[in-house]
Design an enzyme around this catalytic site. Structure first.
Site, mmCIF file in Angstrom:
data_model
loop_
_atom_site.group_PDB
_atom_site.id
_atom_site.type_symbol
_atom_site.label_atom_id
_atom_site.label_comp_id
_atom_site.label_asym_id
_atom_site.label_seq_id
_atom_site.Cartn_x
_atom_site.Cartn_y
_atom_site.Cartn_z
ATOM 1 N N THR A 108 0.835 -0.970 -0.011
ATOM 2 C CA THR A 108 -0.283 0.240 0.203
ATOM 3 C C THR A 108 1.044 1.121 -0.045
ATOM 4 O OG1 THR A 108 -0.313 -0.436 2.622
ATOM 5 C CG2 THR A 108 -1.751 -1.397 1.183
ATOM 6 N N THR A 109 2.179 1.166 0.439
ATOM 7 C CA THR A 109 3.149 2.676 0.593
ATOM 8 C C THR A 109 3.406 2.802 -0.783
ATOM 9 O OG1 THR A 109 3.801 1.996 2.400
ATOM 10 C CG2 THR A 109 5.314 2.905 1.457
ATOM 11 N N TYR A 159 -11.874 -0.331 3.691
ATOM 12 C CA TYR A 159 -13.881 0.524 3.701
ATOM 13 C C TYR A 159 -15.656 -0.679 3.607
ATOM 14 C CZ TYR A 159 -17.851 3.548 1.925
ATOM 15 O OH TYR A 159 -18.454 4.782 1.911
ATOM 16 N N TYR A 161 -2.301 -9.173 5.950
ATOM 17 C CA TYR A 161 -2.383 -7.608 6.550
ATOM 18 C C TYR A 161 -3.326 -6.869 6.903
ATOM 19 C CZ TYR A 161 -0.362 -2.834 6.425
ATOM 20 O OH TYR A 161 0.253 -1.596 6.301
ATOM 21 N N ARG A 169 -6.384 1.939 8.577
ATOM 22 C CA ARG A 169 -6.374 2.501 7.301
ATOM 23 C C ARG A 169 -7.834 1.291 6.785
ATOM 24 N NH1 ARG A 169 -2.333 5.489 4.734
ATOM 25 N NH2 ARG A 169 -0.920 5.998 6.098
ATOM 26 N N LYS A 194 1.496 -9.191 8.307
ATOM 27 C CA LYS A 194 1.908 -8.462 8.700
ATOM 28 C C LYS A 194 0.686 -7.389 9.853
ATOM 29 C CE LYS A 194 2.968 -3.318 6.792
ATOM 30 N NZ LYS A 194 3.433 -3.101 5.357
ATOM 31 N N ILE A 216 8.183 -5.395 8.090
ATOM 32 C CA ILE A 216 8.251 -4.494 6.650
ATOM 33 C C ILE A 216 7.760 -2.868 7.329
ATOM 34 C CG2 ILE A 216 6.528 -4.406 4.651
ATOM 35 C CD1 ILE A 216 5.644 -7.237 4.843
#
Length: 293
Positions: free
Chosen positions: A46-47, A109, A135, A140, A164, A206
């Site tokens: 996502t980064t 979401y 993850y 988020r 993660k 990570i």
């Protein structure tokens, strides 16, 4: 999955001023990570602003990254989303050449129930040719993979090999460590709490900040892995201010600015993200010399 032990980095995606992908800077960034001591790389986590990339761009980045790394260190691909069918299709068509695992963020979401989260990952696991890393990042996604669901997935699917964890819940970390299969891995997904997470049994991190400071992050993780928590604490403390500043104006905007200051790519991001404020830039400039020491 020894490949997932140690210091990993979720690579940013460098962009030109016109928004196109800057592959030359991506190559420079990859070399910077390898020489800095990273144990493995994550391409388009996502980064990497993956939500703003189209399908063609994503496959181009994955292919380029694998060719640049050329088998020197392990590679993980980030493939996730809140449309299960689309994620399954992408996982099914993914060219696994050069990659050892897939990192898949929990659906965002939609706020699925635990039953929905389980079914989502079940579908991915059944479609994937590679091992899966869960993850969990509820700040988020809007929902959390519970420790019970994590452990259930780990027990039910042999190719779900790690999580993660960026929930920030030490109760959750402890429950996962207590109940998980012996070979299932807990990985920190949150730079500032890696040291205490590794003291509980996490096998590494990570990282976001490692994009800019791979050596410092690698030193921290490797010290923890060796049981040298006193030595790790010094590095941990030196990183805290910079870590905080990287997230003031949204990720990965802060770390991209630091990379620009280090002459590795630019600060350009894709909308809806924008570059960080002048005030944050000044604070980062003040913190950088301290970290370098």
């Amino acid at each position: 999955m020894k490949e997932l032990h140690g210091a990993g980095v979720a690579l940013v995606t460098p962009f030109h001023s016109d928004g196109s992908i800057d592959f030359e800077s991506l190559a420079t960034l990859i070399e910077y990570q390898i020489t800095g001591g990273m144990d493995y790389l994550v391409s388009l986590g996502t980064t990497g602003e993956v939500a703003t990339l189209n399908k063609k761009e994503k496959f181009a980045v994955w292919e380029f990254t694998a060719k640049q790394v050329a088998g020197r260190i392990p590679l993980v691909a980030g493939i996730g989303g809140n449309n299960t069918a689309e994620v399954v299709a992408e996982v099914s068509s993914f060219d696994v050449s050069g990659y050892c695992a897939i990192l898949s963020v929990s659906p965002y979401y939609s706020k699925p129930t635990q039953a929905g989260i389980y079914a989502h990952y079940k579908a991915i696991a059944e479609a994937s040719k590679l091992p899966i890393i869960l993850y969990n990042v509820p700040s988020r996604t809007g929902s959390s993979i519970s420790s019970a669901t994590t452990v259930r997935l780990a027990k039910d699917f042999a190719n779900i090999v790690a999580t993660k964890e960026a929930s920030g819940s030490f109760a959750q970390f402890s429950e996962i460590m207590r109940d998980k299969p012996a070979d299932f891995l807990l990985i920190s997904g949150d730079d500032p709490i890696t040291l205490p997470m590794m003291s509980l049994g996490a096998v590494g991190l990570i990282s976001v900040v490692a994009n800019a400071y791979p050596k410092q992050i690698a030193d921290l993780v490797h010290a923890c892995a060796a049981g040298d928590y006193v030595g790790a604490r010094t590095t941990h403390n030196s990183l805290l201010e910079t870590i905080d500043l990287c997230f003031v104006d949204a990720n990965p905007c802060g770390v991209k600015y630091i990379l620009q200051e280090l002459y590795i790519g630019t600060e350009h991001v894709r909308l809806p993200l924008v570059t960080i404020t002048d005030a944050t830039k000044e604070a980062i400039k003040q913190a950088m010399p301290l970290l370098a020491q």
